[in-house]
Design an enzyme around this catalytic site. Structure first.
Site, short mmCIF file in Angstrom:
data_model
loop_
_atom_site.label_atom_id
_atom_site.label_comp_id
_atom_site.label_asym_id
_atom_site.label_seq_id
_atom_site.Cartn_x
_atom_site.Cartn_y
_atom_site.Cartn_z
N SER A 42 0.80 -1.23 0.00
CA SER A 42 0.00 0.00 0.00
C SER A 42 0.83 1.27 0.00
O SER A 42 0.32 2.35 -0.31
CB SER A 42 -0.94 0.01 1.21
OG SER A 42 -0.21 0.16 2.42
N LYS A 119 0.83 4.56 6.93
CA LYS A 119 0.32 5.37 5.83
C LYS A 119 0.96 6.76 5.91
O LYS A 119 1.67 7.08 6.86
CB LYS A 119 -1.20 5.54 5.92
CG LYS A 119 -2.00 4.24 6.02
CD LYS A 119 -2.02 3.45 4.73
CE LYS A 119 -2.84 2.17 4.89
NZ LYS A 119 -2.76 1.33 3.67
#
Length: 278
Positions: A42, A119
């Site tokens: 990701s 993230k």
């Protein structure tokens, strides 16, 4: 002639040494740095599957999430940070708290599952965030995007979970070249980094999000392959992340392996050792 050490005493000393070592390691991990393996794609290409880094816990201070979790479900061990330090939970504050900056790569606890995620921080408290045709708009203004060629990788199983990449150039056979469009994204504070595109999908056009006080909005750099704040917690995303759920900032990759195990030395990525996370 000196007396020989009794076997019983030697065993006790060994146990004490192990206990002390574990205590020291636990204190170090709780207060300073926490190891973190990158399990998914990701955050490509900033972080690749198999990158190993230490998370700087001193950057944002301490909360219940700073306590380490030990999750080994295969052998029945699941000790969560909340089980150990849950008495600190509930007020969304931190001890010796520091404010994260837009663009930081952050490890945090998922607000529902409690699992660790990594993230990039996009939205600060009070910001409005919306994605339109793949472009982030912060407080109504689009972020700067520049075309920067492509990101290429081999179509093969990656990491211990044997995950295969998604490609912009369609389904590929084993060993094919997987291609994604690459752009350089620049946030309002000047932080720049590469982002990848696989295709047009629902997450490229979102509603308008207003980040609540004491919360943050996160996105993965591999935009079409990231469960992040664009999705609500109840549908597989992370939604808005409370301040107290931040664990620390990812500053530097210490080691990297493209294979199933770090012991497979022929899969080591020497060019990523000690690489700064930007």
């Amino acid at each position: 002639m000196a007396d020989k050490e009794k076997p019983g005493n030697a065993f006790v000393e060994t146990v004490k040494t192990i206990v002390y070592a574990l205590l020291i390691a636990g204190i170090f991990r709780t207060l300073f740095f926490q190891p973190f393996w990158i399990p998914s794609g990701s955050m490509k290409e900033t972080l690749l599957i198999g990158d190993f880094l230490f998370v700087n816990k001193m950057a944002y201070g301490y909360s219940y999430a700073s306590c380490p979790s030990l999750m080994l479900p295969n052998i029945g061990i699941e000790v969560d940070a909340e089980d150990v330090c849950g008495f600190f939970d509930g007020d969304n504050t931190r001890l010796i708290g520091g404010e994260p900056e837009r663009g930081d790569v952050v490890v945090f606890r998922h607000p529902v599952s409690g699992r660790d995620y990594i993230k990039r921080l996009i939205g600060l408290p009070g910001d409005t965030v919306q994605v339109k045709q793949g472009v982030i708009h912060i407080n109504g203004d689009p972020v700067k995007l520049e075309q920067d060629g492509t990101f290429e990788e081999e179509m093969t199983a990656q990491g211990p979970q044997r995950l295969r990449p998604r490609c912009e150039n369609g389904p590929l056979g084993e060993g094919g070249t997987c291609i994604k469009s690459r752009k350089i994204e620049t946030l309002p504070n000047g932080v720049s980094y590469p982002v990848l595109n696989i295709g047009n999908q629902q997450s490229d056009n979102t509603g308008l999000y207003t980040v609540p006080a004491g919360h943050y909005f996160f996105m993965g750099d591999n935009r079409d392959n990231s469960a992040d704040s664009r999705l609500a917690q109840q549908v597989g995303g992370v939604g808005f992340v409370p301040y107290e759920n931040l664990i620390g900032r990812a500053d530097r990759i210490m080691f990297s392996s493209a294979g199933r195990s770090m012991l497979f030395f022929w899969t080591w990525r020497g060019d990523r050792f000690f690489k700064a996370v930007e």
